[in-house]
Scaffold this motif. Structure first.
Motif, PDB file in Angstrom:
ATOM      1  N   ALA B 141       0.829  -1.208   0.000  1.00  0.00           N
ATOM      2  CA  ALA B 141       0.000   0.000   0.000  1.00  0.00           C
ATOM      3  C   ALA B 141       0.864   1.259   0.000  1.00  0.00           C
ATOM      4  O   ALA B 141       0.540   2.247  -0.664  1.00  0.00           O
ATOM      5  CB  ALA B 141      -0.930  -0.012   1.217  1.00  0.00           C
ATOM      6  N   VAL B 142       1.991   1.219   0.728  1.00  0.00           N
ATOM      7  CA  VAL B 142       2.878   2.385   0.764  1.00  0.00           C
ATOM      8  C   VAL B 142       3.459   2.642  -0.629  1.00  0.00           C
ATOM      9  O   VAL B 142       3.486   3.772  -1.121  1.00  0.00           O
ATOM     10  CB  VAL B 142       4.013   2.181   1.791  1.00  0.00           C
ATOM     11  CG1 VAL B 142       5.065   3.294   1.663  1.00  0.00           C
ATOM     12  CG2 VAL B 142       3.451   2.166   3.207  1.00  0.00           C
ATOM     13  N   LEU B 143       3.898   1.548  -1.294  1.00  0.00           N
ATOM     14  CA  LEU B 143       4.491   1.715  -2.631  1.00  0.00           C
ATOM     15  C   LEU B 143       3.453   2.200  -3.638  1.00  0.00           C
ATOM     16  O   LEU B 143       3.741   3.023  -4.501  1.00  0.00           O
ATOM     17  CB  LEU B 143       5.108   0.403  -3.110  1.00  0.00           C
ATOM     18  CG  LEU B 143       6.358  -0.036  -2.326  1.00  0.00           C
ATOM     19  CD1 LEU B 143       6.877  -1.373  -2.831  1.00  0.00           C
ATOM     20  CD2 LEU B 143       7.447   1.032  -2.443  1.00  0.00           C
ATOM     21  N   TRP B 144       2.232   1.674  -3.540  1.00  0.00           N
ATOM     22  CA  TRP B 144       1.199   2.065  -4.508  1.00  0.00           C
ATOM     23  C   TRP B 144       0.703   3.482  -4.273  1.00  0.00           C
ATOM     24  O   TRP B 144       0.531   4.255  -5.193  1.00  0.00           O
ATOM     25  CB  TRP B 144      -0.006   1.118  -4.401  1.00  0.00           C
ATOM     26  CG  TRP B 144       0.211  -0.223  -5.027  1.00  0.00           C
ATOM     27  CD1 TRP B 144       1.035  -0.520  -6.064  1.00  0.00           C
ATOM     28  CD2 TRP B 144      -0.403  -1.451  -4.637  1.00  0.00           C
ATOM     29  NE1 TRP B 144       0.984  -1.854  -6.343  1.00  0.00           N
ATOM     30  CE2 TRP B 144       0.105  -2.457  -5.498  1.00  0.00           C
ATOM     31  CE3 TRP B 144      -1.332  -1.809  -3.664  1.00  0.00           C
ATOM     32  CZ2 TRP B 144      -0.292  -3.796  -5.404  1.00  0.00           C
ATOM     33  CZ3 TRP B 144      -1.721  -3.122  -3.579  1.00  0.00           C
ATOM     34  CH2 TRP B 144      -1.211  -4.114  -4.434  1.00  0.00           C
ATOM     35  N   LEU B 145       0.417   3.782  -3.000  1.00  0.00           N
ATOM     36  CA  LEU B 145      -0.327   5.012  -2.716  1.00  0.00           C
ATOM     37  C   LEU B 145       0.496   6.084  -2.023  1.00  0.00           C
ATOM     38  O   LEU B 145       0.060   7.226  -1.925  1.00  0.00           O
ATOM     39  CB  LEU B 145      -1.547   4.668  -1.846  1.00  0.00           C
ATOM     40  CG  LEU B 145      -2.531   3.690  -2.511  1.00  0.00           C
ATOM     41  CD1 LEU B 145      -3.475   3.111  -1.483  1.00  0.00           C
ATOM     42  CD2 LEU B 145      -3.302   4.397  -3.611  1.00  0.00           C
ATOM     43  N   GLY B 146       1.678   5.729  -1.530  1.00  0.00           N
ATOM     44  CA  GLY B 146       2.484   6.706  -0.813  1.00  0.00           C
ATOM     45  C   GLY B 146       2.079   6.774   0.647  1.00  0.00           C
ATOM     46  O   GLY B 146       1.135   6.101   1.078  1.00  0.00           O
ATOM     47  N   LEU B 147       2.801   7.607   1.403  1.00  0.00           N
ATOM     48  CA  LEU B 147       2.520   7.716   2.834  1.00  0.00           C
ATOM     49  C   LEU B 147       1.405   8.733   3.053  1.00  0.00           C
ATOM     50  O   LEU B 147       1.667   9.907   3.302  1.00  0.00           O
ATOM     51  CB  LEU B 147       3.774   8.146   3.574  1.00  0.00           C
ATOM     52  CG  LEU B 147       4.774   7.025   3.894  1.00  0.00           C
ATOM     53  CD1 LEU B 147       6.019   7.598   4.516  1.00  0.00           C
ATOM     54  CD2 LEU B 147       4.137   6.004   4.827  1.00  0.00           C
ATOM     55  N   ASN B 148       0.183   8.326   2.920  1.00  0.00           N
ATOM     56  CA  ASN B 148      -0.919   9.259   3.141  1.00  0.00           C
ATOM     57  C   ASN B 148      -2.136   8.525   3.674  1.00  0.00           C
ATOM     58  O   ASN B 148      -2.091   7.308   3.896  1.00  0.00           O
ATOM     59  CB  ASN B 148      -1.258   9.979   1.834  1.00  0.00           C
ATOM     60  CG  ASN B 148      -1.414   9.004   0.697  1.00  0.00           C
ATOM     61  OD1 ASN B 148      -1.948   7.906   0.893  1.00  0.00           O
ATOM     62  ND2 ASN B 148      -0.925   9.366  -0.484  1.00  0.00           N
ATOM     63  N   ASP B 149      -3.199   9.263   3.858  1.00  0.00           N
ATOM     64  CA  ASP B 149      -4.409   8.660   4.426  1.00  0.00           C
ATOM     65  C   ASP B 149      -4.980   7.551   3.554  1.00  0.00           C
ATOM     66  O   ASP B 149      -5.488   6.546   4.064  1.00  0.00           O
ATOM     67  CB  ASP B 149      -5.477   9.744   4.643  1.00  0.00           C
ATOM     68  CG  ASP B 149      -5.446  10.283   6.070  1.00  0.00           C
ATOM     69  OD1 ASP B 149      -4.833   9.620   6.926  1.00  0.00           O
ATOM     70  OD2 ASP B 149      -6.016  11.356   6.304  1.00  0.00           O
ATOM     71  N   SER B 150      -4.906   7.705   2.225  1.00  0.00           N
ATOM     72  CA  SER B 150      -5.522   6.666   1.378  1.00  0.00           C
ATOM     73  C   SER B 150      -4.821   5.332   1.569  1.00  0.00           C
ATOM     74  O   SER B 150      -5.455   4.273   1.507  1.00  0.00           O
ATOM     75  CB  SER B 150      -5.525   7.060  -0.102  1.00  0.00           C
ATOM     76  OG  SER B 150      -4.602   8.039  -0.384  1.00  0.00           O
ATOM     77  N   MET B 151      -3.508   5.390   1.833  1.00  0.00           N
ATOM     78  CA  MET B 151      -2.788   4.144   2.090  1.00  0.00           C
ATOM     79  C   MET B 151      -3.342   3.453   3.346  1.00  0.00           C
ATOM     80  O   MET B 151      -3.592   2.258   3.361  1.00  0.00           O
ATOM     81  CB  MET B 151      -1.303   4.477   2.231  1.00  0.00           C
ATOM     82  CG  MET B 151      -0.460   3.388   2.804  1.00  0.00           C
ATOM     83  SD  MET B 151      -0.074   3.802   4.505  1.00  0.00           S
ATOM     84  CE  MET B 151       0.111   2.202   5.213  1.00  0.00           C
TER      85      MET B 151
END
Lengths: 253, 290
Positions: B141-151
């Motif tokens: 999830a971190v790789l796909w979406l980055g460090l944010n709320d959506s992750m």
């Protein structure tokens, strides 16, 4: 009520089976069954296990289609009562009776009024707000009967009311069964509905029915039928003898 | 048989055969003694053992602080307003994530339960996903979406949706076929049957799935919060835990653990338990304890 009676007398049968056969794969459950139920008539279908009684009832209820022959039903929606009450456990008795009316889109006020009348008819007016698990087996089956009647006793329906019952009292204790048989006769007389009642109990058939139809087993065929005029022990005796004959014919070796 | 006799006989049978009214649970003081006292005693015992272990000085203070030290840390954090802040950050994420999981998991469960091809295709996958720890999704999830709320929400959803969908499938599978048959005899079409028979009948299983879905949302959220650190994310309970570890501050760690536990148990006790009990009792399924 008068409207129903007029419609009812305009046809000479509510149910007519002509040469009806039903097979499941290679197994024939019913074969060449002819049967009429007249408006307001109480017919008992009698037979041992495997005579296709329940299959026949499903065909009349429109739950299944015959393999051969014609099933002609002159009733709006036949009411069906099974051996188990199968009440919705999350609904009160009154709401259970209202369910078929709700499914037909009838407004709340009318639903409640009709359900209350039907519960009074089966003498359960006081139990309207109880849930199925708070009722005895016999009371549950009476609620199921009221619910079934709600589907078929409808002034706007085309055709005569028809009640189909598949060994409805078989799971009850003797005295409750006896009481419910009396109740059913009373309700039948009061509502003028036709009844097709499946049972394997000769005494029950003779006590309830105006006509008793004996089916053979595997495949089910009409063996004989009797008009129950004065009824009594003699007739029950005679039918029992015939039923024993039907069952004995299946003994092998 | 004369009519009057018959009526009396029937009324008598009804009175005799009606199942006895449910035994009500104990009230007042007795209820307190039966329901509140046992867990309270257990908690006190745990604290006593903890205190005794601390007093025996088997471990250094930074590994096992005293109960009082943890209480002090709690009061300090609360005084700084950090308890409410972390609680709010985490619970609003968990609740929001859970609600979205319900919105996705419910139709998914319905389709899996009722459409044979779909069940064959993704049924096993859905059950399999339940046994996959949701922490396993965090790196992806971190790789796909980055460090944010959506992750964080992605991890919560991946954890909770399978439980909710599976709960509904199990609930639907347990509906007695006779009820559906009765439904069609009474005149219900396909949609009406789903609305008036199938779904209400499946409610107990669905509720169990929701309960588990909540637990999985909460766990997944903690996993995501511990690993994902970013100024954008704010401090949730998972980050409080992680901060305690980085500062070698065991009191903070224990405080965070107790808070995580409190929220998990609290939501179950205050929301799911009463709901479940109400549904089961109204159906005469009295296995549910008072």
């Amino acid at each position: 009520m008068t409207a129903i009676l007029e419609k009812a007398t305009s046809v000479d049968h509510v149910v007519r089976l002509s040469g009806v056969g039903k097979s499941f794969g290679t197994v024939a459950a019913l074969d060449g069954v002819d049967l009429d139920v007249k408006p307001g008539e109480f017919v008992c279908l009698l037979g041992a296990s495997g005579c296709g009684k329940s299959t026949l009832l499903s065909l009349v209820a429109g739950l299944d289609k015959p393999t051969t022959g014609v099933v002609d039903v002159h009733s709006g929606r036949p009411a069906v009562v099974f051996q188990e009450p199968a009440l919705m456990p999350w609904l009160t008795a009154a709401r259970n009776v209202e369910l078929p009316l709700k499914l037909r889109g009838i407004g709340r006020a009318e639903r409640e009024e009709r359900a209350a009348k039907l519960l009074d008819l089966v003498r359960l007016g006081d139990a309207a707000r109880k849930r199925p698990h708070e009722l005895s087996g016999g009371m549950r089956q009476r609620v199921a009967l009221a619910r079934a009647l709600a589907t078929t006793l409808d002034d706007s329906d085309t055709g005569a009311p028809l009640l189909l019952m598949d060994e409805p009292f078989a799971a009850l204790d003797a005295i409750t069964r006896d009481v419910l048989q009396g109740e059913l006769r009373r309700i039948w007389a009061q509502t003028g509905t036709s009844v097709l009642f499946v049972t394997h109990d000769v005494r029950e058939a003779v006590r309830l029915g105006q006509r008793v139809v004996l089916l053979s087993s595997r495949p089910g065929r009409v063996v004989r039928e009797w008009e129950v005029s004065d009824g009594g022990e003699d007739l029950a005796h005679e039918i029992t003898g015939e039923l024993r004959g039907v069952i004995s014919s299946h003994a092998r070796g | 048989m004369p009519e009057v006799d018959h009526r009396a006989l029937e009324a008598g049978l009804d009175a005799l055969d009606t199942p006895a009214a449910e035994q009500r649970g104990p009230r007042g003081l007795r209820r307190f003694a039966a329901v509140v006292l046992p867990p309270a005693v257990a908690v006190v015992l745990i604290i006593v053992v903890w205190q005794a272990l601390w007093a025996s000085a088997l471990w250094p203070e930074w590994k096992l602080p005293s109960p009082l030290a943890v209480a002090g840390e709690f009061v300090r954090l609360a005084g700084e307003g950090r308890i409410t802040e972390t609680l709010w950050t985490s619970t609003h994420r968990a609740v929001l994530g859970f609600l979205v999981a319900v919105a996705i998991g419910t139709p998914l469960g319905l389709v899996v339960a009722r459409v044979r091809v779909v069940r064959a295709a993704i049924g096993p996958l859905l059950s399999g996903l339940q046994s996959l720890p949701s922490v396993a999704w965090v790196p992806a999830a971190v790789l796909w979406l980055g460090l944010n709320d959506s992750m964080i929400y992605a991890v919560v959803l991946l954890g909770a949706v399978p439980s909710i969908a599976n709960g509904l499938v199990a609930g639907i599978d347990q509906v007695p076929p006779l009820l559906l048959r009765v439904g069609s005899v009474l005149g219900a079409g396909r949609l009406q049957s789903a609305r008036h028979v199938l779904l209400p009948a499946a409610l107990p299983g669905y509720l169990a799935g929701l309960k588990q879905g909540w637990a999985f949302s909460w766990r997944s959220l903690m996993a995501a919060e511990i690993i994902a650190r970013s100024p954008d994310l704010g401090i949730g309970l998972g980050q409080l835990l992680e901060q305690g570890r980085l500062l070698t501050d065991m009191s903070t760690v224990i405080t965070a653990i107790l808070l995580i536990l409190a929220v998990g148990v609290g939501v179950d006790l205050l929301f799911f338990r009463p709901l479940e009990r109400r549904v089961l009792r109204s159906r005469g399924l009295t296995g549910a304890p008072a």
